[in-house]
Design a protein around this motif. Sequence first.
Motif, PDB file in Angstrom:
ATOM      1  N   ARG A  39       0.836  -1.211   0.000  1.00 41.84           N
ATOM      2  CA  ARG A  39       0.000   0.000   0.000  1.00 41.84           C
ATOM      3  C   ARG A  39       0.865   1.252   0.000  1.00 41.84           C
ATOM      4  NH1 ARG A  39      -4.079  -2.981   2.875  1.00 41.84           N
ATOM      5  NH2 ARG A  39      -2.912  -2.820   4.814  1.00 41.84           N
ATOM      6  N   GLU A  40       1.896   1.258   0.845  1.00 37.60           N
ATOM      7  CA  GLU A  40       2.786   2.422   0.944  1.00 37.60           C
ATOM      8  C   GLU A  40       3.498   2.684  -0.385  1.00 37.60           C
ATOM      9  OE1 GLU A  40       6.990   3.630   3.130  1.00 37.60           O
ATOM     10  OE2 GLU A  40       5.773   2.030   3.994  1.00 37.60           O
ATOM     11  N   CYS A  41       4.013   1.612  -1.002  1.00 38.52           N
ATOM     12  CA  CYS A  41       4.726   1.777  -2.273  1.00 38.52           C
ATOM     13  C   CYS A  41       3.794   2.284  -3.368  1.00 38.52           C
ATOM     14  CB  CYS A  41       5.362   0.460  -2.697  1.00 38.52           C
ATOM     15  SG  CYS A  41       6.741  -0.048  -1.642  1.00 38.52           S
ATOM     16  N   THR A  42       2.559   1.794  -3.362  1.00 36.32           N
ATOM     17  CA  THR A  42       1.589   2.229  -4.372  1.00 36.32           C
ATOM     18  C   THR A  42       1.201   3.688  -4.150  1.00 36.32           C
ATOM     19  OG1 THR A  42       0.735  -0.032  -4.446  1.00 36.32           O
ATOM     20  CG2 THR A  42      -0.634   1.686  -5.414  1.00 36.32           C
ATOM     21  N   ARG A  43       0.957   4.034  -2.900  1.00 39.44           N
ATOM     22  CA  ARG A  43       0.531   5.401  -2.572  1.00 39.44           C
ATOM     23  C   ARG A  43       1.619   6.416  -2.895  1.00 39.44           C
ATOM     24  NH1 ARG A  43      -0.712   4.413   2.434  1.00 39.44           N
ATOM     25  NH2 ARG A  43       1.233   5.157   3.317  1.00 39.44           N
ATOM     26  N   ASN A  44       2.865   6.059  -2.591  1.00 36.60           N
ATOM     27  CA  ASN A  44       3.975   7.005  -2.760  1.00 36.60           C
ATOM     28  C   ASN A  44       4.745   6.810  -4.064  1.00 36.60           C
ATOM     29  OD1 ASN A  44       3.348   8.004  -0.198  1.00 36.60           O
ATOM     30  ND2 ASN A  44       4.731   6.570   0.809  1.00 36.60           N
ATOM     31  N   ASP A  45       4.277   5.879  -4.907  1.00 31.02           N
ATOM     32  CA  ASP A  45       4.955   5.586  -6.169  1.00 31.02           C
ATOM     33  C   ASP A  45       6.449   5.337  -5.938  1.00 31.02           C
ATOM     34  OD1 ASP A  45       5.253   5.138  -8.879  1.00 31.02           O
ATOM     35  OD2 ASP A  45       5.612   7.253  -9.339  1.00 31.02           O
ATOM     36  N   CYS A  46       6.742   4.467  -4.989  1.00 33.76           N
ATOM     37  CA  CYS A  46       8.138   4.164  -4.670  1.00 33.76           C
ATOM     38  C   CYS A  46       8.326   2.646  -4.677  1.00 33.76           C
ATOM     39  CB  CYS A  46       8.528   4.744  -3.311  1.00 33.76           C
ATOM     40  SG  CYS A  46       7.610   4.045  -1.931  1.00 33.76           S
ATOM     41  N   GLY A  47       9.544   2.217  -4.561  1.00 30.60           N
ATOM     42  CA  GLY A  47       9.840   0.798  -4.561  1.00 30.60           C
ATOM     43  C   GLY A  47      10.165   0.289  -3.171  1.00 30.60           C
ATOM     44  N   PHE A  48      10.515  -0.986  -3.090  1.00 33.04           N
ATOM     45  CA  PHE A  48      10.950  -1.589  -1.832  1.00 33.04           C
ATOM     46  C   PHE A  48      12.224  -2.376  -2.105  1.00 33.04           C
ATOM     47  CE2 PHE A  48       7.958  -4.471  -3.875  1.00 33.04           C
ATOM     48  CZ  PHE A  48       8.559  -5.715  -3.768  1.00 33.04           C
ATOM     49  N   GLY A  49      12.983  -2.604  -1.051  1.00 27.99           N
ATOM     50  CA  GLY A  49      14.255  -3.297  -1.195  1.00 27.99           C
ATOM     51  C   GLY A  49      14.114  -4.788  -1.007  1.00 27.99           C
ATOM     52  N   VAL A  50      14.680  -5.566  -1.917  1.00 30.67           N
ATOM     53  CA  VAL A  50      14.708  -7.026  -1.796  1.00 30.67           C
ATOM     54  C   VAL A  50      16.122  -7.448  -1.415  1.00 30.67           C
ATOM     55  CG1 VAL A  50      14.517  -9.207  -3.047  1.00 30.67           C
ATOM     56  CG2 VAL A  50      12.832  -7.399  -3.423  1.00 30.67           C
ATOM     57  N   CYS A  51      16.232  -8.178  -0.321  1.00 29.22           N
ATOM     58  CA  CYS A  51      17.533  -8.663   0.167  1.00 29.22           C
ATOM     59  C   CYS A  51      17.444 -10.161   0.417  1.00 29.22           C
ATOM     60  CB  CYS A  51      17.928  -7.977   1.474  1.00 29.22           C
ATOM     61  SG  CYS A  51      18.198  -6.205   1.356  1.00 29.22           S
ATOM     62  N   LEU A  52      18.529 -10.860   0.144  1.00 29.28           N
ATOM     63  CA  LEU A  52      18.604 -12.288   0.456  1.00 29.28           C
ATOM     64  C   LEU A  52      18.582 -12.486   1.968  1.00 29.28           C
ATOM     65  CD1 LEU A  52      19.142 -15.228  -0.650  1.00 29.28           C
ATOM     66  CD2 LEU A  52      21.564 -14.754  -0.229  1.00 29.28           C
ATOM     67  N   ILE A  53      17.827 -13.475   2.416  1.00 24.72           N
ATOM     68  CA  ILE A  53      17.794 -13.809   3.840  1.00 24.72           C
ATOM     69  C   ILE A  53      19.081 -14.540   4.227  1.00 24.72           C
ATOM     70  CG2 ILE A  53      16.686 -15.281   5.573  1.00 24.72           C
ATOM     71  CD1 ILE A  53      14.036 -14.781   4.148  1.00 24.72           C
ATOM     72  N   LEU A  54      19.770 -14.010   5.232  1.00 23.44           N
ATOM     73  CA  LEU A  54      20.952 -14.690   5.777  1.00 23.44           C
ATOM     74  C   LEU A  54      20.576 -15.585   6.954  1.00 23.44           C
ATOM     75  CD1 LEU A  54      23.615 -11.826   5.710  1.00 23.44           C
ATOM     76  CD2 LEU A  54      23.153 -13.575   3.984  1.00 23.44           C
ATOM     77  N   GLU A  55      19.633 -15.110   7.760  1.00 24.87           N
ATOM     78  CA  GLU A  55      19.136 -15.895   8.899  1.00 24.87           C
ATOM     79  C   GLU A  55      17.652 -15.648   9.020  1.00 24.87           C
ATOM     80  OE1 GLU A  55      21.105 -15.166  12.621  1.00 24.87           O
ATOM     81  OE2 GLU A  55      23.054 -14.940  11.653  1.00 24.87           O
ATOM     82  N   GLY A  56      16.889 -16.727   9.289  1.00 20.68           N
ATOM     83  CA  GLY A  56      15.458 -16.579   9.481  1.00 20.68           C
ATOM     84  C   GLY A  56      14.680 -17.083   8.282  1.00 20.68           C
ATOM     85  N   HIS A  57      13.415 -16.650   8.171  1.00 20.14           N
ATOM     86  CA  HIS A  57      12.495 -17.149   7.156  1.00 20.14           C
ATOM     87  C   HIS A  57      11.699 -15.992   6.572  1.00 20.14           C
ATOM     88  CE1 HIS A  57      13.402 -21.225   8.554  1.00 20.14           C
ATOM     89  NE2 HIS A  57      13.279 -20.742   9.777  1.00 20.14           N
TER      90      HIS A  57
END
Length: 200
Positions: A39-57
């Motif tokens: 919702r935030e990305c759509t409202r603000n016309d911005c992107g989000f960061g994708v990072c590989l998981i090192l620990e966790g799920h």
Amino acid sequence: MAGPSNLVELPLFPLSSVLYPGGQLQLRIFEPRYLDLVRECTRNDCGFGVCLILEGHEVGAPAVPAAVGTLARITDFHHGADGLLGISAEGSRRFRVSRTRVRADGQLRGDVEWLPEELAQLVPVEFALLQTILERLIETMAPQWKDAPREAYEDASWLGFRLAELLPLAGDEQQRMLELVDPLHRLAELRDILPRFQKA
């Protein structure tokens, strides 16, 4: 929002795979923190960061992300038969995470700095085999690239990133290919890894 030292705040989406510049990403969204992120990305016309998981799920408690990731920009929405929201996104610029924090809703935020864009370089003739291998991989595994122009195969960055996402690399190898800043060095490492897949 920019901060000191040219840092930019990004919502982060840790995943068990690496997104490369120009890469395609399909996600099914069901956790409230990620619905809020979309919702935030759509409202603000911005992107989000994708990072590989090192620990966790990917679900549950916030995961520990790799320090280098890729900006994802949402290109399409759909609802699956299961009623879940699906999004399509495309990889854009790479970034390095300076610090992270977890919001009260469990969403991970990062202060990031952009990595320089790679300079366009033609693929040297000694890597011609990699072009042929990518064509074969695309035929069988990646129909989204079947209409890619011939010039794309001559671009060292495009060739390296597409091979890195289609070859069965381990997670740490995928991450290394993302972090390398010289596209010819990336092609050389991919060429050296190839014999491992040709023994089968």
